[in-house]
Write an enzyme that holds these catalytic residues in place. Sequence first.
Site, mmCIF file in Angstrom:
data_model
loop_
_atom_site.group_PDB
_atom_site.id
_atom_site.type_symbol
_atom_site.label_atom_id
_atom_site.label_comp_id
_atom_site.label_asym_id
_atom_site.label_seq_id
_atom_site.Cartn_x
_atom_site.Cartn_y
_atom_site.Cartn_z
ATOM 1 N N ARG A 1 33.022 -40.240 22.268
ATOM 2 C CA ARG A 1 31.943 -39.061 22.458
ATOM 3 C C ARG A 1 31.101 -38.902 21.007
ATOM 4 O O ARG A 1 31.726 -38.978 20.164
ATOM 5 C CB ARG A 1 32.884 -37.796 22.696
ATOM 6 C CG ARG A 1 32.281 -36.986 23.637
ATOM 7 C CD ARG A 1 33.293 -35.990 24.208
ATOM 8 N NE ARG A 1 34.265 -35.728 23.210
ATOM 9 C CZ ARG A 1 34.274 -34.448 22.682
ATOM 10 N NH1 ARG A 1 33.323 -33.512 23.085
ATOM 11 N NH2 ARG A 1 35.096 -34.101 21.527
ATOM 12 N N SER B 1 41.419 -41.487 16.395
ATOM 13 C CA SER B 1 42.825 -40.749 16.883
ATOM 14 C C SER B 1 44.007 -41.868 17.015
ATOM 15 O O SER B 1 44.337 -42.425 18.359
ATOM 16 C CB SER B 1 42.617 -39.941 18.286
ATOM 17 O OG SER B 1 41.681 -39.051 17.962
ATOM 18 N N ASP C 1 42.511 -36.390 16.010
ATOM 19 C CA ASP C 1 42.089 -35.381 17.085
ATOM 20 C C ASP C 1 43.176 -34.284 17.084
ATOM 21 O O ASP C 1 42.637 -33.198 17.320
ATOM 22 C CB ASP C 1 41.998 -35.890 18.395
ATOM 23 C CG ASP C 1 43.232 -36.812 18.990
ATOM 24 O OD1 ASP C 1 44.170 -36.951 17.989
ATOM 25 O OD2 ASP C 1 43.275 -37.101 20.035
HETATM 26 C C1 BGC Z 1 47.769 -41.416 18.509
HETATM 27 C C2 BGC Z 1 47.444 -40.369 17.598
HETATM 28 C C3 BGC Z 1 46.673 -39.557 18.328
HETATM 29 C C4 BGC Z 1 47.108 -39.227 20.017
HETATM 30 C C5 BGC Z 1 46.409 -38.359 20.856
HETATM 31 C C6 BGC Z 1 48.185 -41.242 19.527
HETATM 32 O O1 BGC Z 1 48.412 -42.474 20.307
HETATM 33 O O2 BGC Z 1 48.761 -42.263 17.589
HETATM 34 O O3 BGC Z 1 46.820 -40.532 16.237
HETATM 35 O O4 BGC Z 1 46.416 -38.177 17.721
HETATM 36 O O5 BGC Z 1 47.338 -40.553 20.417
HETATM 37 O O6 BGC Z 1 44.798 -39.012 20.933
#
Ligand code: BGC
Length: 404
Positions: free
Chosen positions: A17, A87, A140
């Site tokens: 996004r 993320s 995130d």
């Molecule tokens: C990642 C995290 C992320 C989460 C939600 C996980 O697979 O390792 O860094 O915050 O997913 O998106």
Amino acid sequence: REEGLFYGLDLGGTNFRVLRVQLGGIEKHVVNRESREVSIPPQLMSGSSSELFGFIASELAKFVADEEKCANVLSNGKKRELGFTFSFPVKQRSVASGTLVKWTKAFSIDDAVGEDVVAELQTAMEKQGLDMHVAALINDAVGTLAGARYYDRDVVAGVIFGTGTNAAYVEKANSIPKWEGELPNSGDMVINMEWGNFCSSHLPVTEYDRELDKESLNPGEQIYEKLMSGMYLGEIVRRVLLKMSLQSSIFGNIDHTKLKTHFLLRTPHISAMHHDETPDLKIVAEKLEENLEITGTSLETRKLVVEICDIVARRAARLAAAGLAGILKKLGRDGNAQEQRSVIAIDGGLFEHYTKFRECLEITLGELLAEYASKSVAVKHADDGSGIGAALIAASQSQYRNVE
Ligand code: BGC
């Protein structure tokens, strides 16, 4: 206090996004925000780093080009600033850089591991002629915490239940043995838990989970995430249905090609089946037919399918609630009759769209914490919390901040 126009870029699921947020300072908060969602071509999720970042930068450039017509944003010669929500697990030693530890979820781009993802993005943006500065790199869960706390000081944690799962919470800096630098003035520090990677012999792992893990992109990793996040719930149900079908005749004499295809049954499908309230479970019949080419099922079989969805989603929700209770316990906010309110801000499609997951999570929290019933603990949906949070963090790190 933050003011001005900031960009956000959110990469973590199957879509990314781009976001533009106009911050209006202490009184007006967020004055305006616009966003665009772009789905990532699947081949880019396992290609090369430069292909992925090149694609992202080109989409970002298109989004920025639209702004040129309507706003007088850069009249003062400033660079545009971007909060990059990335993320995945990152080793982060400064606010605007971080090296990728490993990919999770559906990504696996080997040449990006160990690289600074901000530098990769910056290079790709330069190639696009995009004059933008990455002011902050944010996870995130951290963005959700920041975005929600901006509006409500009682928010103590930001949690994602989406394609993947994670949590971030505010800890007393002096309780962090790993920290070596100077303590921050506030005395607080945000911990990005990366709890998706939690694993314990107490987790209720079944043969289906073990096989899913073994055949996944990241075997042996993200076990908690594989038990409860949106990427995997449909896949677990598919595996259970396949075994039942191979060992019995519940679906009749079907061709198993579809039912054997990994990830063909997605979490939105099992959610639709699970919430089917038609007397003859018409939606279940439809989903089985559309996705798995299973036709002519009896009502009894369809009820069984709903029950499997229920077992898988309920286990996920109860494990999710246990994680939330764990954070509150760690913060000492699970005790008797708290004076303080504690709010957990949650974002992610699983929490947002899978009603029965959310309901079961809330019921379980009630079972685990008396405070939930007394309302001193609350969970709330932080709608697009991480996008706003990223813009806020970018604003607070802006290179122009002190100049103004
Ligand atoms: C990642 C995290 C992320 C989460 C939600 C996980 O697979 O390792 O860094 O915050 O997913 O998106």
